[in-house]
Scaffold this active site. Structure first.
Site, mmCIF file in Angstrom:
data_model
loop_
_atom_site.group_PDB
_atom_site.id
_atom_site.type_symbol
_atom_site.label_atom_id
_atom_site.label_comp_id
_atom_site.label_asym_id
_atom_site.label_seq_id
_atom_site.Cartn_x
_atom_site.Cartn_y
_atom_site.Cartn_z
ATOM 1 N N GLU A 139 -4.853 3.591 6.178
ATOM 2 C CA GLU A 139 -4.592 3.406 4.751
ATOM 3 C C GLU A 139 -5.186 4.578 3.970
ATOM 4 O OE1 GLU A 139 -5.493 -0.633 2.884
ATOM 5 O OE2 GLU A 139 -6.493 0.690 1.469
ATOM 6 N N ARG A 171 0.824 -1.217 0.000
ATOM 7 C CA ARG A 171 0.000 0.000 0.000
ATOM 8 C C ARG A 171 0.860 1.270 0.000
ATOM 9 N NH1 ARG A 171 -2.987 -3.779 -0.638
ATOM 10 N NH2 ARG A 171 -5.105 -3.989 0.153
ATOM 11 N N SER A 198 -10.597 -1.139 3.326
ATOM 12 C CA SER A 198 -9.776 -1.213 4.542
ATOM 13 C C SER A 198 -9.390 0.195 4.980
ATOM 14 C CB SER A 198 -8.498 -1.992 4.281
ATOM 15 O OG SER A 198 -8.799 -3.299 3.889
HETATM 16 N N1 EPU Z 1 -10.066 -10.927 10.549
HETATM 17 C C1 EPU Z 1 -10.717 -10.992 11.748
HETATM 18 N N2 EPU Z 1 -11.788 -10.170 11.952
HETATM 19 C C2 EPU Z 1 -12.213 -9.296 11.027
HETATM 20 C C3 EPU Z 1 -11.538 -9.224 9.793
HETATM 21 C C4 EPU Z 1 -10.458 -10.061 9.577
HETATM 22 O O1 EPU Z 1 -10.371 -11.778 12.626
HETATM 23 O O2 EPU Z 1 -13.187 -8.583 11.294
HETATM 24 C C5 EPU Z 1 -8.924 -11.857 10.313
HETATM 25 C C6 EPU Z 1 -9.374 -13.231 9.834
HETATM 26 O O3 EPU Z 1 -8.531 -14.182 10.411
HETATM 27 C C7 EPU Z 1 -9.137 -13.188 8.352
HETATM 28 C C8 EPU Z 1 -7.908 -12.287 8.266
HETATM 29 O O4 EPU Z 1 -8.090 -11.339 9.308
HETATM 30 O O5 EPU Z 1 -8.880 -14.449 7.816
HETATM 31 C C9 EPU Z 1 -7.723 -11.603 6.941
HETATM 32 O O6 EPU Z 1 -8.939 -10.951 6.593
HETATM 33 P P1 EPU Z 1 -9.288 -10.663 5.049
HETATM 34 O O7 EPU Z 1 -9.055 -11.852 4.227
HETATM 35 O O8 EPU Z 1 -10.648 -10.046 5.019
HETATM 36 O O9 EPU Z 1 -8.196 -9.635 4.596
HETATM 37 P P2 EPU Z 1 -7.609 -8.330 5.282
HETATM 38 O O10 EPU Z 1 -6.192 -8.594 5.652
HETATM 39 O O11 EPU Z 1 -8.504 -7.836 6.352
HETATM 40 C C10 EPU Z 1 -6.611 -7.368 3.072
HETATM 41 C C11 EPU Z 1 -6.644 -6.080 2.317
HETATM 42 C C12 EPU Z 1 -7.938 -5.959 1.533
HETATM 43 C C13 EPU Z 1 -8.044 -7.129 0.577
HETATM 44 C C14 EPU Z 1 -7.988 -8.425 1.375
HETATM 45 C C15 EPU Z 1 -7.948 -9.642 0.487
HETATM 46 C C16 EPU Z 1 -5.301 -4.532 3.604
HETATM 47 C C17 EPU Z 1 -5.285 -3.343 4.501
HETATM 48 N N3 EPU Z 1 -6.510 -4.962 3.223
HETATM 49 O O12 EPU Z 1 -7.650 -7.313 4.049
HETATM 50 O O13 EPU Z 1 -7.865 -4.770 0.770
HETATM 51 O O14 EPU Z 1 -9.247 -7.073 -0.168
HETATM 52 O O15 EPU Z 1 -6.781 -8.457 2.178
HETATM 53 O O16 EPU Z 1 -6.712 -9.736 -0.133
HETATM 54 O O17 EPU Z 1 -4.245 -5.047 3.249
HETATM 55 C C18 EPU Z 1 -8.398 -2.446 0.823
HETATM 56 O O18 EPU Z 1 -7.180 -2.234 0.822
HETATM 57 O O19 EPU Z 1 -9.240 -1.510 0.843
HETATM 58 C C19 EPU Z 1 -8.868 -3.811 0.856
HETATM 59 C C20 EPU Z 1 -10.157 -4.123 0.966
#
Ligand code: EPU
Length: 336
Positions: free
Chosen positions: A332, A162, A236
């Protein structure tokens, strides 16, 4: 170039905040861009793309430039790849769909990300194991101080998680006019992100294809991320923090369920959504704004909230996560 005065930016930011721009100038092609900076000073108070990564906390004096440069053109081709030059104002998801229609691979995992092509490189957008840097060839940006267009290759952009040079050294100095992508003629599918495999199975897909991967990503996103057309948000809100692996291992003693992914020998990326959920904020609602109930990393405006309120909520989350885990979350979104 079109100019208007006292414009509400509500339709132009995916949070849907009301914020007035004293003057809004629409940049409709690259000549407009050059002409604007050759004839106008001071710098614009904001350069606006799709408004999908923006927290507007106030009205804006001066000029807001809205980049609406169109264009989608194949500029080169070899036996493995096509090189497509896309105007900064082109919608990101429309671009992804057009690639899928043409059977050009590389951006299918980045389906349904809100925003425009021109702002995508600023924070090296990424999802489901792919980042824009993986398909990036070059971009053209107007450098305000030098009053000229400059080309940036992959190494010039300093892409990180990012991150890019446009968020750091060239912040408020460069306006992206177009981006050229290198798309593969033969797909190399990246379905390693667990939930894609599961979703493809659920969909009953036997022969992997670009459309199926895109549809799987769309389904996953729709199941946990709110549609900005219905509930204001900017995806995010925070980055997933990277901490020393030694600190992660200590946290694991106290919190065995903590979610982290090793990014190098010494660094581990922590799921900020997990931290925020465990700090008690998931689904918490404060009248007309709050934390999304399916993804704690997403702050939402249910209608009528202000950017200042969401900013204050984000401060509260940062304080709570820091007090509980000793980790400082970084936003972000671009706070204006
Ligand atoms: N999790 C929780 N609680 C929550 C959300 C997430 O416990 O409320 C934990 C879970 O274990 C889950 C893990 O976090 O498996 C990862 O969650 P998720 O797959 O939803 O991905 P993220 O790390 O929260 C990132 C990006 C997203 C992108 C997804 C999928 C960032 C800041 N965000 O989210 O990007 O879509 O991975 O690759 O890196 C964005 O940047 O706007 C965005 C949506």
């Amino acid at each position: 170039m079109k100019t208007a005065h006292n414009v509400n930016l509500q339709p132009y930011n995916t949070f849907g905040f009301n914020a007035m721009a004293e003057r809004l100038v629409r940049i409709e092609n690259t000549s407009d861009l050059a002409q604007y900076f050759e004839t106008e000073e001071p710098k614009p108070s904001l350069v606006l793309g799709g408004g999908s990564n923006l927290l507007l906390t106030r009205d804006l004096v001066g000029t807001v430039l809205k980049i609406e440069i169109p264009g989608f053109e194949v500029v080169a081709e070899d036996k493995d790849a096509v090189f497509v030059k896309v105007g900064a104002g082109y919608g990101w998801h429309d671009f992804v769909l057009k690639c899928i229609e043409n059977n050009w691979a590389g951006v299918e995992n980045l389906s349904l990300i809100p925003g425009n092509v021109g702002t995508a490189p600023m924070q090296n957008i990424g999802a489901y194991g792919v980042e824009i840097k993986d398909v990036f060839h070059e971009l053209e940006a107007y450098i305000i101080g030098d009053r000229c267009f400059e080309s940036f290759g992959l190494n010039d952009c300093n892409f990180g998680y990012r991150e890019s040079v446009f968020k750091r050294k060239l912040k408020n100095e460069a306006v992206i006019a177009s981006v050229t992508f290198k798309l593969a003629k033969t797909p190399k599918f990246n379905t390693s992100y667990g939930s894609i495999e599961t979703e493809l199975e659920r969909m009953g897909v036997k022969d992997l294809n670009l459309r199926a991967v895109s549809d799987a990503v769309i389904n996953i996103r729709q199941s946990k991320l709110p549609d900005p057309k219905q509930i204001g948000n900017s995806g995010s809100f925070f980055k997933n923090p990277e901490i020393p692996t030694s600190q992660y291992e200590q946290l694991q003693f106290a919190y065995p369920n903590i979610v982290g992914y090793k990014v190098s020998e010494t660094t581990t990326k922590i799921a900020a959504g997990w931290l925020i959920e465990q700090a008690g904020f998931k689904g918490k609602r404060y009248g007309n704004y709050g934390v999304h109930d399916k993804q704690a990393l997403v702050l939402v405006n249910y209608g009528g909230a202000t950017g200042a309120q969401i900013f204050e909520l984000s401060e509260e989350i940062i304080r709570a996560v820091s007090a509980k885990y000793g980790i400082t979350l970084e936003r972000e979104v671009n706070v204006v």
